[in-house]
Design a protein around this motif. Structure first.
Motif, short mmCIF file in Angstrom:
data_model
loop_
_atom_site.label_atom_id
_atom_site.label_comp_id
_atom_site.label_asym_id
_atom_site.label_seq_id
_atom_site.Cartn_x
_atom_site.Cartn_y
_atom_site.Cartn_z
N SER A 122 0.87 -1.20 0.14
CA SER A 122 0.07 0.06 0.01
C SER A 122 0.81 1.20 0.02
O SER A 122 0.21 2.15 -0.37
CB SER A 122 -0.97 -0.10 1.26
OG SER A 122 -0.09 0.24 2.39
N THR A 123 2.22 1.06 0.37
CA THR A 123 2.99 2.34 0.52
C THR A 123 3.57 2.62 -1.12
O THR A 123 4.11 3.52 -1.23
CB THR A 123 4.34 2.22 1.36
OG1 THR A 123 4.93 0.90 0.71
CG2 THR A 123 3.80 1.90 2.81
N TYR A 124 3.30 1.88 -1.98
CA TYR A 124 3.94 2.05 -3.37
C TYR A 124 2.65 2.30 -4.35
O TYR A 124 3.17 3.01 -5.30
CB TYR A 124 4.63 0.59 -3.68
CG TYR A 124 5.94 0.27 -3.24
CD1 TYR A 124 7.03 1.02 -3.43
CD2 TYR A 124 5.94 -0.51 -2.03
CE1 TYR A 124 8.34 0.71 -2.78
CE2 TYR A 124 7.21 -0.96 -1.38
CZ TYR A 124 8.48 0.00 -1.71
OH TYR A 124 9.71 -0.52 -1.13
N MET A 125 1.81 1.86 -4.12
CA MET A 125 0.68 1.66 -5.27
C MET A 125 -0.70 1.86 -4.44
O MET A 125 -0.97 1.57 -3.24
CB MET A 125 0.54 0.61 -6.17
CG MET A 125 0.50 -0.85 -5.54
SD MET A 125 0.53 -2.11 -6.61
CE MET A 125 1.91 -1.85 -7.60
N ALA A 166 6.98 1.61 -12.21
CA ALA A 166 7.86 2.07 -10.97
C ALA A 166 7.20 1.29 -9.82
O ALA A 166 7.75 0.85 -8.81
CB ALA A 166 8.17 3.19 -11.09
N GLN A 167 5.81 1.41 -9.57
CA GLN A 167 5.07 1.02 -8.49
C GLN A 167 5.08 -0.49 -8.59
O GLN A 167 5.13 -1.11 -7.50
CB GLN A 167 3.53 1.38 -8.82
CG GLN A 167 3.42 2.86 -8.64
CD GLN A 167 1.97 3.55 -8.96
OE1 GLN A 167 0.90 2.67 -9.45
NE2 GLN A 167 1.64 4.74 -8.92
N PHE A 168 5.17 -1.16 -9.76
CA PHE A 168 4.83 -2.71 -9.51
C PHE A 168 6.45 -3.19 -9.25
O PHE A 168 6.48 -4.31 -8.50
CB PHE A 168 4.59 -3.17 -11.05
CG PHE A 168 2.99 -3.04 -11.27
CD1 PHE A 168 2.42 -4.32 -10.75
CD2 PHE A 168 2.54 -2.14 -11.86
CE1 PHE A 168 0.81 -4.05 -10.84
CE2 PHE A 168 1.10 -2.06 -12.12
CZ PHE A 168 0.40 -3.06 -11.64
N ALA A 169 7.37 -2.48 -9.73
CA ALA A 169 8.84 -2.91 -9.28
C ALA A 169 9.05 -2.65 -7.94
O ALA A 169 9.71 -3.63 -7.39
CB ALA A 169 9.70 -2.02 -10.15
#
Length: 300
Positions: free
Chosen positions: A31-34, A216-219
Motif C-alpha cells: 500500500s506504500t507503493y501503489m 515503477a510502482q509494480f517494481a
C-alpha cells in the motif's frame, strides 16, 4: 490412518492461515507503493495465472489416468457463481486493502476475522436461528472491537480505515455464504479461478479509472504482489480446498481462525508494530469470540 489424515489436513489449514496472516504484512507494504485497485489487480491476475496452471497440471494428470472430462464443468453455473462471488470478493478485498493502509496489521487481521462470527448471524436471514452462545460471542466481539479501536480515544468514532475493515468483514461474510451456495455444484479450483478472474477485470477497470499505475510502482511492490497473488490467493486457497476434505468443520474453522493471530505476530516481528494493553485485550476477546462461535453446542 484416519487420525494421520485428520492431523495432516489440520496442519494444511494452519499453514493456509499462516500464509493469509503474513499476507497482511505484504498488503501493508504494498500500500506504500501503489493504490488499492492497482495492488488488487496485480495480485488477482497472478492468482488467475496460478490457478489456470494448476488446472492444466491436473488436466494432464487426468488424461494420463484415462479420465476424459471437459476442461470447464457446469459452464453456466460457473459463470453465474464465479461472477457473483467475484463481485463481492472484489468489494471485500478493495475495502481491506484501503483499510490496511491506514492501520496496523493486527487490527486489520482481527477485524477481518469477525466474518467468522458474522456468518452464522447472517444465517438468521436464511431461516436459521442462532442460539444464546452465538449472541454472547457477538457481544464479546463488540467489546473486543471497542478495546482494539476506541479505548483511550477522546471520541467513539471509528476512523475511515476501521470502517472499511468492518465493511470488509461484512462483505467476506456475504462471499462465504455465496461460496457455500455454489461450491457443492462446482469444481472448487474452477470456482476460485472464475471469482478471481472477475476480481481481476473489475480491479483493472477501477485501476485505470481512479489511479495512475506505473511500472515503477509494480517494481517497488513486486515482492508483496507476488506473495499475495501466488501464495495468499493461489496456494492458500488450494490448501484450504484440500485441507477441508474429510475434516470436521469445527476443527477446520478453528485452524483458519489462526489467521488473525498470525497477522498480529507478523506485524510485530516484520514491521515492528506494537499494541497497547487495551488493544491486546481487545485482540484476546475478539479471538475468544471467534473460537467460541465455532465450538459445537453441548447436546443433552
Amino acid at each position: 490412518m484416519e487420525n494421520k489424515r485428520q492431523l495432516r489436513n489440520t496442519l494444511l489449514l494452519v499453514f493456509a492461515a499462516l500464509i493469509w496472516g503474513t499476507a497482511f504484512v505484504a498488503q501493508s507494504v504494498g500500500s506504500t507503493y501503489m493504490g488499492p485497485y492497482t495492488f488488487l489487480a496485480g495480485r488477482s491476475w497472478l492468482a488467475c495465472a496460478f490457478l489456470l496452471g494448476l488446472m492444466g497440471v491436473r488436466r494432464v494428470g487426468q488424461q494420463r489416468r484415462g479420465i476424459r472430462l471437459p476442461f470447464w464443468l457446469h459452464g453456466k453455473t460457473l459463470v453465474i457463481g464465479g461472477g457473483l462471488c467475484g463481485i463481492v470478493l472484489f468489494a471485500a478485498l478493495a475495502a481491506q486493502q484501503m483499510g490496511i493502509g491506514t492501520t496496523s496489521t493486527a487490527k486489520a487481521g482481527f477485524m477481518t476475522a469477525l466474518y467468522v462470527v458474522l456468518v452464522p448471524v447472517f444465517g438468521v436471514f436464511l431461516g436459521r436461528r442462532p442460539g444464546p452462545k452465538l449472541w454472547a460471542c457477538v457481544a464479546v466481539s463488540v467489546v473486543g472491537l471497542y478495546l482494539l479501536c476506541l479505548a483511550g480515544r477522546d471520541t467513539l468514532a471509528l476512523t475511515g480505515g476501521e470502517w472499511q475493515l468492518l465493511l470488509c468483514a461484512v462483505l467476506f461474510t456475504l462471499q462465504i455464504l455465496l461460496v457455500n451456495h455454489f461450491s457443492p455444484r462446482l469444481d472448487g479450483i474452477q470456482l476460485s479461478f472464475a471469482q478471481f478472474f472477475t476480481v481481476s477485470v473489475l480491479s483493472t477497470v477501477f485501476m485505470f479509472a481512479l489511479e495512475q499505475p506505473t511500472l515503477a510502482q509494480f517494481a517497488g511492490a513486486a515482492v508483496s504482489v507476488l506473495y499475495c497473488g501466488i501464495m495468499s490467493s493461489g496456494v492458500a486457497y488450494t490448501l484450504q480446498i484440500v485441507g477441508q476434505k474429510e475434516l470436521d468443520p469445527t476443527i477446520a474453522s478453528l485452524a483458519m481462525c489462526l489467521e488473525s493471530v498470525f497477522s498480529a505476530l507478523a506485524g510485530w516481528l516484520l514491521l515492528g508494530q506494537t499494541l497497547s494493553g487495551a488493544e491486546l485485550a481487545g485482540c484476546v476477546l475478539m479471538f475468544a469470540a471467534i473460537v467460541a462461535s465455532q465450538l459445537p453446542d453441548r447436546r443433552r
